[in-house]
Write a protein that holds these residues in place. Structure first.
Motif, PDB file in Angstrom:
ATOM      1  N   GLU A 177      -5.970   9.388   3.715  1.00  0.00           N
ATOM      2  CA  GLU A 177      -6.978   8.601   3.396  1.00  0.00           C
ATOM      3  C   GLU A 177      -8.481   8.818   4.099  1.00  0.00           C
ATOM      4  N   ARG A 220      -9.952  12.000   2.080  1.00  0.00           N
ATOM      5  CA  ARG A 220     -10.412  11.374   0.962  1.00  0.00           C
ATOM      6  C   ARG A 220     -11.809  10.614   1.005  1.00  0.00           C
ATOM      7  N   SER A 226      -2.749   7.175  -4.447  1.00  0.00           N
ATOM      8  CA  SER A 226      -2.902   8.066  -3.453  1.00  0.00           C
ATOM      9  C   SER A 226      -1.668   7.707  -2.324  1.00  0.00           C
TER      10      SER A 226
END
Length: 886
Positions: A360, A363, A700
């Motif tokens: 995360e 990203r 995700s």
């Protein structure tokens, strides 16, 4: 400000509270998951959540009460976190609960005893509030020695709790600690309830004793309930002599790590500078660790969105402190170090938690860059002195994670103010939507038909592990259109509740069973089975003449063929789970499943797409276990014994004290061992064959495998054989020659395409030659404007190369094409001399791109744009001519 025992750590305060109530006969409950059982709640936000069924009378507690320390997450005030010492997204709520076993007098006496005798808080620093009309509690505090000047009466907004407009409700009484005049507002009337930091509420006692009716009357409930809560972080601040719980031991342990990583220094009373960011990172990192450890994964809605927002805010504030490398993994380790003893679930999935956090963070770095682009573009559209609208500011805040203060800072640097009022309106609208989603809180479904039935009927006994067909099951209830009825007639569709059944009710990803209920000459076809609060509802239709009535005794027969296929698919998911761990690593955890008689779907945590080699290896391992004909053994045991045996628990799943453990293979060294309540094959050989149909992403960090077994695998292979035969027939070759023939055709096609592109983009292209011939003279350079066909966006550059090679004077061009996908592409380019003469490719593209519903830009010598509206190409080229004065 000095409390009675400032040396107590947070862990010692937690232990002292729980021990105090255990000693007085209350049962100690561990914290429930942050994922509540109640569908009306997004996240566990209070200690009472796990006791809802006791309050409703569905469960009975033999002890006089209960005590717990509940982990909670609330994000209603996320933008305030870090700006004061009281708000946090994660907190621990110490609670004492009773369902008729503890009186109001006793509850108040215990609260005062714990505060003054155990925590040694001076009584002269304690202040109490009661509901305006609650004379009973007022007199109780007075009888316990509380001075009249230390008791205040507050209204319904502050000191009255209600489940909703009607239903359980009752007065509250709160205890405050006087933090000292030096942190107060200085007003002479300052008292508990003031907005300043002087009086800190640390304990709330809720006396749920009334049942509000529609006419406004409030008769007493059959027994009085007690729900008390003490904020652990607030008590830690009080006990450790701090004005902010961010200055307590646990939060300081995290803030010191933030200082180490960033180089920033923490100042306790700095609420706008780097210290604010250090608080936010510490708070959010703790929430993130607890949420993922309980099975919550980042997503775009619900609790997944809450998690993602917290995680991204933490990363963003790291950026504000100058931290550009991933850092949250170190905070996960520190949270586990500080709190892992009290919450062992934190240490069970460390690799998974850190893997998700790392993915995360990476990203979001891209998202942050995109957000800055969005802001820069929004500011570029504004005229001098214009204000950035609130909707755009909120978009940055909500979608890209930009705090409003950053947007204001960047906008002011560009000479623009931000419409803060408009931003606040958007923010309040979102909060209203959030409040609406949890309206009714933990009491949302208090009076539906299934709640009423479960109040009077015992849970259905499931006897389908060993039998598909039983006699003597009794009809306990029939539900039609949400209402309980006495009978069901021919063709009516109803839910039938039996006292015992062989039908498996949908849960754990396994679909419910289908089959038939028979009572004499009455036949009822069951299409599905679901569970409501332990009552198995057979969704059925009366398919023969006659009636099925409450009280009838029936024969219940499961569709055996369908169930066998379901059993095989369920066991295959266990084999697949073990194979995934073997091939990909122990970070793999089941994130969901769905299986029926046709196929199985298995979601699991992983951070990238699986390669063809990995999929082949996984499939090979599962089939190896199938062909080995290993026994599938189910045992019932205590939860602690099950965990000690190595049984895999589903990530984030909640289990009772007694569980079923399904093992595949030898008892000492099984290939798979999981906690599972579903039905299974008796031997892996029954599965027959396992084939993976697809592998994809569901979001995700979560991948999905769809697969087939048994008859489903046979059908899948037969279909593939038919497809191969059809391909061979079309190619006029044998099936084993299909690949070779296709490769040859692809080579031929590539060669043909290359020749075509060369013809279209080279100097011999009629369209390009014509465009060059029609070049016009502009002051200082020649200009080529052309609409071409059959080209991709990248190939427009080749056309520009051809134009430059054919025209040896300063030259510029504006080119357009429609790509193979039907989307428009634009290119503007110029030699250096043409650019010096006044042609600006970037400005031209920016001006004409809106005609094709696109946008783009670039340098004065080269710029490109894409779009959505191919019909606008002519208008775009016309706009280019207009911009260039043609």
């Amino acid at each position: 400000m000095t409390a009675g025992n400032p040396t107590m750590t947070t862990a010692e305060i937690r232990s002292a509270f729980l021990h105090f109530f255990e000693e007085r006969g209350c049962k100690l409950f561990p914290s429930s998951s942050l994922i509540p059982d109640d569908p009306s709640l997004l996240l566990a936000n209070a200690g009472m959540n796990q006791f809802k069924q006791y309050y409703q009378g569905k469960k009975t507690m033999h002890e006089i009460g209960a005590t717990s320390c509940q982990k909670c997450v609330r994000t209603n005030d996320i933008d305030i976190i870090g700006t004061d010492g009281r708000h946090a997204s994660f907190f621990e709520m110490l609670g004492n609960f009773s369902f008729g076993g503890v009186s109001k007098q006793q509850a108040c006496a215990w609260a005062l005893e714990l505060s003054t005798e155990v925590f040694k808080l001076p009584i002269e620093r304690l202040y109490f509030t009661v509901f305006t009309d609650d004379d009973e509690t007022y007199e109780i505090w007075r009888s316990l020695g509380v001075e009249e000047s230390h008791i205040s009466r507050l209204g319904e907004d502050d000191n009255f709790w209600a489940a909703g407009p009607t239903g359980p409700c009752g007065p509250c009484s709160e205890i405050y600690y006087d933090m000292g005049e030096d942190v107060g507002c200085g007003r002479p009337d300052c008292a508990p309830g003031c907005d300043c930091d002087r009086f800190l509420e640390y304990w709330n006692l809720v006396f749920t004793q009334f049942d509000r009716q529609e006419d406004g009357s409030m008769p007493e409930l059959p027994h009085r309930n007690l729900d008390t809560g003490m904020g652990l972080e607030r008590m830690s601040a009080i006990m450790q002599g701090k004005t902010s719980f961010f200055d307590g031991d646990i939060m300081q342990g995290l803030i010191r790590l933030g200082e180490e990583i960033s180089g920033a220094s923490y100042v306790s009373d700095d609420y706008i500078g780097p210290s604010r960011s250090l608080r936010i990172i510490a708070d959010h990192a703790r929430s993130v660790d607890f949420m993922i450890s309980d099975g919550i994964l980042p997503g775009n809605e619900g609790r997944g969105y809450v998690l993602r927002r917290l995680l991204r805010r933490a990363v963003f504030h790291g950026r504000l402190l100058g931290v550009t490398e991933p850092f949250l993994g170190r905070f996960i380790d520190r949270v586990n170090e500080l709190m892992g003893d009290a919450y062992p679930e934190l240490t069970k999935n460390v690799a998974l938690v850190k893997g998700i956090v790392s993915a995360e963070e990476e990203r979001f770095s891209t998202t942050l860059d995109n957000g800055r682009v969005y802001l820069d573009e929004a500011l570029a559209k504004l005229g001098e002195g214009e204000v950035l609208d609130g909707a755009s500011a909120f978009m940055l805040h909500d979608t890209f994670g930009f705090p409003i203060d950053l947007t204001v800072e960047i906008a002011q640097g560009a000479g623009h103010e931000v419409d803060i009022d408009g931003f606040n309106r958007e923010m309040e609208a979102q909060r209203e939507r959030a409040r609406a989603n949890v309206k009714g809180d933990a009491w949302g479904s208090f009076n539906d038909v299934w709640t009423e039935l479960s109040d009077t009927l015992a849970s259905t006994e499931f006897c389908g592990y060993d039998a598909d067909d039983i006699d003597g099951a009794r009809v306990l209830a029939i539900v039609r259109d949400g209402a309980s009825v006495d009978a069901a007639a021919t063709s009516e569709t109803v839910d039938v509740v039996l006292d015992r059944t062989p039908f498996y009710a949908e849960m754990g990803g396994q679909v419910g069973d289908a089959g038939t209920l028979m009572c004499g000459d009455v036949y009822v076809t069951v299409a599905d089975t679901v569970s409501h609060n332990g009552l198995y509802a057979h969704r059925a239709q009366v398919t023969s003449a006659g009636e099925l009535k409450v009280g009838d005794v029936v024969r219940a027969v499961v569709d055996g063929t369908r169930r066998e296929l379901i059993r095989r698919n369920h066991t295959a998911t266990h084999l697949l789970d073990a194979a995934l761990k073997e091939v990909l690593g122990d970070h793999v955890n089941q994130a969901g499943s769905q299986l029926d008689d046709h196929r199985l779907r298995f979601d699991f945590t992983h951070f990238e797409a699986l390669s063809a080699e990995e999929l082949a290896r996984i499939e090979e391992i599962v089939n190896r276990e199938i062909f080995a004909a290993k026994p599938v053994v189910t045992r019932v045991m205590g939860i602690d014994e099950a965990r000690a045996s190595g049984a895999v628990a589903l990530f984030g799943e909640k289990y009772g004290d007694v569980v079923r453990v399904v093992s595949v293979g030898e008892e000492e060294h099984p290939f798979s061992r999981e906690l599972c309540g579903g039905t299974h094959a008796r031997n892996t050989a029954e599965i027959g064959l396992f084939r993976i149909v697809s592998e994809s992403s569901t979001g995700s960090n979560v991948r999905r495998i769809e697969a087939v077994t048994s008859l489903g695998a046979m059908a899948y292979l037969e279909e593939r054989e038919r497809m191969l035969a059809a391909a061979a027939e079309a190619l006029k070759c044998r099936p084993d020659e299909v690949v070779t023939r296709i490769e040859a055709l692809q080579r031929n096609l590539r060669d043909a395409n290359q020749k075509l592109k060369a013809a279209l983009t080279g100097g011999s292209s009629d369209a390009i030659a014509t465009a060059i011939d029609q070049a016009v003279e502009v002051s200082g350079y020649k200009l080529v404007i052309a609409k071409l066909s059959g080209l991709e966006a990248a190939e427009l550059r080749n056309v520009w190369d051809t134009v430059r090679s054919k025209i040896h004077t300063p030259v510029a061009c504006v080119l357009a094409t429609v790509t193979e996908k039907g989307t428009p592409a634009l290119l503007a380019a110029a030699t250096d001399d043409a650019a010096k003469a006044g042609f600006n490719a970037g400005s031209i593209i920016k001006a004409i791109a809106p005609a094709v519903d696109g946008r783009g830009g670039g340098r004065p010598t080269m710029a490109q744009a894409g779009g959505k509206n191919a019909d606008g190409i002519d208008a775009a080229l016309a706009a280019a001519r207009g911009e260039l004065g043609l």
